[in-house]
Write a protein that holds these residues in place. Structure first.
Motif, PDB file in Angstrom:
ATOM      1  N   ARG A 193       0.862  -1.176   0.000  1.00  7.80           N
ATOM      2  CA  ARG A 193       0.000   0.000   0.000  1.00  7.80           C
ATOM      3  C   ARG A 193       0.898   1.225   0.000  1.00  7.80           C
ATOM      4  O   ARG A 193       1.959   1.215   0.615  1.00  7.80           O
ATOM      5  N   GLY A 194       0.480   2.273  -0.707  1.00  6.27           N
ATOM      6  CA  GLY A 194       1.306   3.472  -0.699  1.00  6.27           C
ATOM      7  C   GLY A 194       0.722   4.609  -1.505  1.00  6.27           C
ATOM      8  O   GLY A 194      -0.376   4.531  -2.054  1.00  6.27           O
ATOM      9  N   HIS A 195       1.512   5.682  -1.564  1.00  7.17           N
ATOM     10  CA  HIS A 195       1.113   6.909  -2.253  1.00  7.17           C
ATOM     11  C   HIS A 195       1.605   6.952  -3.691  1.00  7.17           C
ATOM     12  O   HIS A 195       1.083   7.711  -4.496  1.00  7.17           O
ATOM     13  N   ASP A 196       2.620   6.146  -4.026  1.00  5.70           N
ATOM     14  CA  ASP A 196       3.220   6.144  -5.363  1.00  5.70           C
ATOM     15  C   ASP A 196       2.920   4.807  -6.045  1.00  5.70           C
ATOM     16  O   ASP A 196       3.377   3.754  -5.602  1.00  5.70           O
ATOM     17  N   ILE A 197       2.172   4.864  -7.128  1.00  2.29           N
ATOM     18  CA  ILE A 197       1.751   3.625  -7.796  1.00  2.29           C
ATOM     19  C   ILE A 197       2.944   2.832  -8.334  1.00  2.29           C
ATOM     20  O   ILE A 197       2.941   1.609  -8.305  1.00  2.29           O
ATOM     21  N   ALA A 198       3.978   3.515  -8.792  1.00  3.78           N
ATOM     22  CA  ALA A 198       5.153   2.806  -9.323  1.00  3.78           C
ATOM     23  C   ALA A 198       5.811   1.957  -8.230  1.00  3.78           C
ATOM     24  O   ALA A 198       6.217   0.815  -8.477  1.00  3.78           O
ATOM     25  N   LEU A 199       5.908   2.487  -7.032  1.00  6.64           N
ATOM     26  CA  LEU A 199       6.493   1.726  -5.922  1.00  6.64           C
ATOM     27  C   LEU A 199       5.584   0.587  -5.485  1.00  6.64           C
ATOM     28  O   LEU A 199       6.056  -0.503  -5.153  1.00  6.64           O
ATOM     29  N   VAL A 200       4.296   0.817  -5.476  1.00 11.22           N
ATOM     30  CA  VAL A 200       3.343  -0.218  -5.072  1.00 11.22           C
ATOM     31  C   VAL A 200       3.363  -1.376  -6.065  1.00 11.22           C
ATOM     32  O   VAL A 200       3.315  -2.544  -5.673  1.00 11.22           O
ATOM     33  N   LEU A 201       3.485  -1.078  -7.355  1.00  9.87           N
ATOM     34  CA  LEU A 201       3.483  -2.122  -8.379  1.00  9.87           C
ATOM     35  C   LEU A 201       4.737  -2.995  -8.346  1.00  9.87           C
ATOM     36  O   LEU A 201       4.738  -4.088  -8.905  1.00  9.87           O
ATOM     37  N   ARG A 202       5.785  -2.541  -7.682  1.00  8.89           N
ATOM     38  CA  ARG A 202       7.019  -3.342  -7.603  1.00  8.89           C
ATOM     39  C   ARG A 202       6.793  -4.678  -6.914  1.00  8.89           C
ATOM     40  O   ARG A 202       7.541  -5.627  -7.146  1.00  8.89           O
ATOM     41  N   VAL A 203       5.755  -4.778  -6.088  1.00  6.60           N
ATOM     42  CA  VAL A 203       5.464  -6.053  -5.435  1.00  6.60           C
ATOM     43  C   VAL A 203       5.058  -7.115  -6.458  1.00  6.60           C
ATOM     44  O   VAL A 203       5.260  -8.303  -6.240  1.00  6.60           O
ATOM     45  N   LEU A 204       4.543  -6.694  -7.612  1.00  4.61           N
ATOM     46  CA  LEU A 204       4.139  -7.621  -8.670  1.00  4.61           C
ATOM     47  C   LEU A 204       5.302  -7.993  -9.593  1.00  4.61           C
ATOM     48  O   LEU A 204       5.280  -9.037 -10.226  1.00  4.61           O
ATOM     49  N   ASP A 205       6.286  -7.119  -9.694  1.00  7.45           N
ATOM     50  CA  ASP A 205       7.424  -7.322 -10.599  1.00  7.45           C
ATOM     51  C   ASP A 205       8.678  -6.813  -9.888  1.00  7.45           C
ATOM     52  O   ASP A 205       9.170  -5.728 -10.205  1.00  7.45           O
ATOM     53  N   PRO A 206       9.207  -7.555  -8.910  1.00  6.63           N
ATOM     54  CA  PRO A 206      10.284  -7.058  -8.056  1.00  6.63           C
ATOM     55  C   PRO A 206      11.574  -6.700  -8.772  1.00  6.63           C
ATOM     56  O   PRO A 206      12.311  -5.835  -8.314  1.00  6.63           O
ATOM     57  N   GLN A 207      11.876  -7.322  -9.901  1.00  5.91           N
ATOM     58  CA  GLN A 207      13.118  -7.016 -10.589  1.00  5.91           C
ATOM     59  C   GLN A 207      13.012  -5.718 -11.387  1.00  5.91           C
ATOM     60  O   GLN A 207      14.006  -5.238 -11.927  1.00  5.91           O
ATOM     61  N   LEU A 208      11.838  -5.128 -11.436  1.00  2.32           N
ATOM     62  CA  LEU A 208      11.626  -3.867 -12.136  1.00  2.32           C
ATOM     63  C   LEU A 208      12.199  -2.729 -11.315  1.00  2.32           C
ATOM     64  O   LEU A 208      11.921  -2.585 -10.143  1.00  2.32           O
ATOM     65  N   ALA A 209      13.028  -1.891 -11.926  1.00  5.66           N
ATOM     66  CA  ALA A 209      13.610  -0.740 -11.227  1.00  5.66           C
ATOM     67  C   ALA A 209      12.729   0.488 -11.452  1.00  5.66           C
ATOM     68  O   ALA A 209      12.208   0.710 -12.529  1.00  5.66           O
TER      69      ALA A 209
END
Length: 108
Positions: free
Chosen positions: A89-105
């Motif tokens: 959960r968070g304020h920045d969607i890009a950071l929140v989506l990292r849980v789905l694709d962890p190797q994504l920078a």
């Protein structure tokens, strides 16, 4: 003079173009890897929902949700798994989506 015959149309919550582009980028990568196959979007009065499916089934694998009323609290974006547990959960969607694709920078 007010229009008596017209009912006020309720506002709906939707993902904006940038948010949707980020979600679809992750979704596209996972489809390319053969992990995900389908999605659904729902735009409701209080939240927008992007559901991700591994195959055509009744329950989504993951749900990406935008709830603007949570903006000033814990963040308006959440990722939930199939069991209903909030993974991020968070304020920045890009950071929140990292849980789905962890190797994504994340690039700012």
């Amino acid at each position: 003079m007010p229009n008596i015959g017209q009912a006020k149309v309720p506002a709906i919550v939707a993902f904006d173009r940038k948010e949707l582009a980020l979600i679809l980028a992750v979704y596209g990568r996972k489809v390319g890897q053969g992990e995900w196959r389908d999605y659904a979007m729902d735009f409701l009065r209080e939240r927008a929902v992007f559901s991700i499916y591994a195959r055509m089934s009744e329950r989504p694998l993951f749900i990406v949700e935008k709830t603007p009323r949570m903006r000033n609290k814990q963040g308006q974006y959440t990722v939930t798994n199939q069991q209903g547990r909030i993974l991020k959960r968070g304020h920045d969607i890009a950071l929140v989506l990292r849980v789905l694709d962890p190797q994504l920078a994340v690039v700012s």
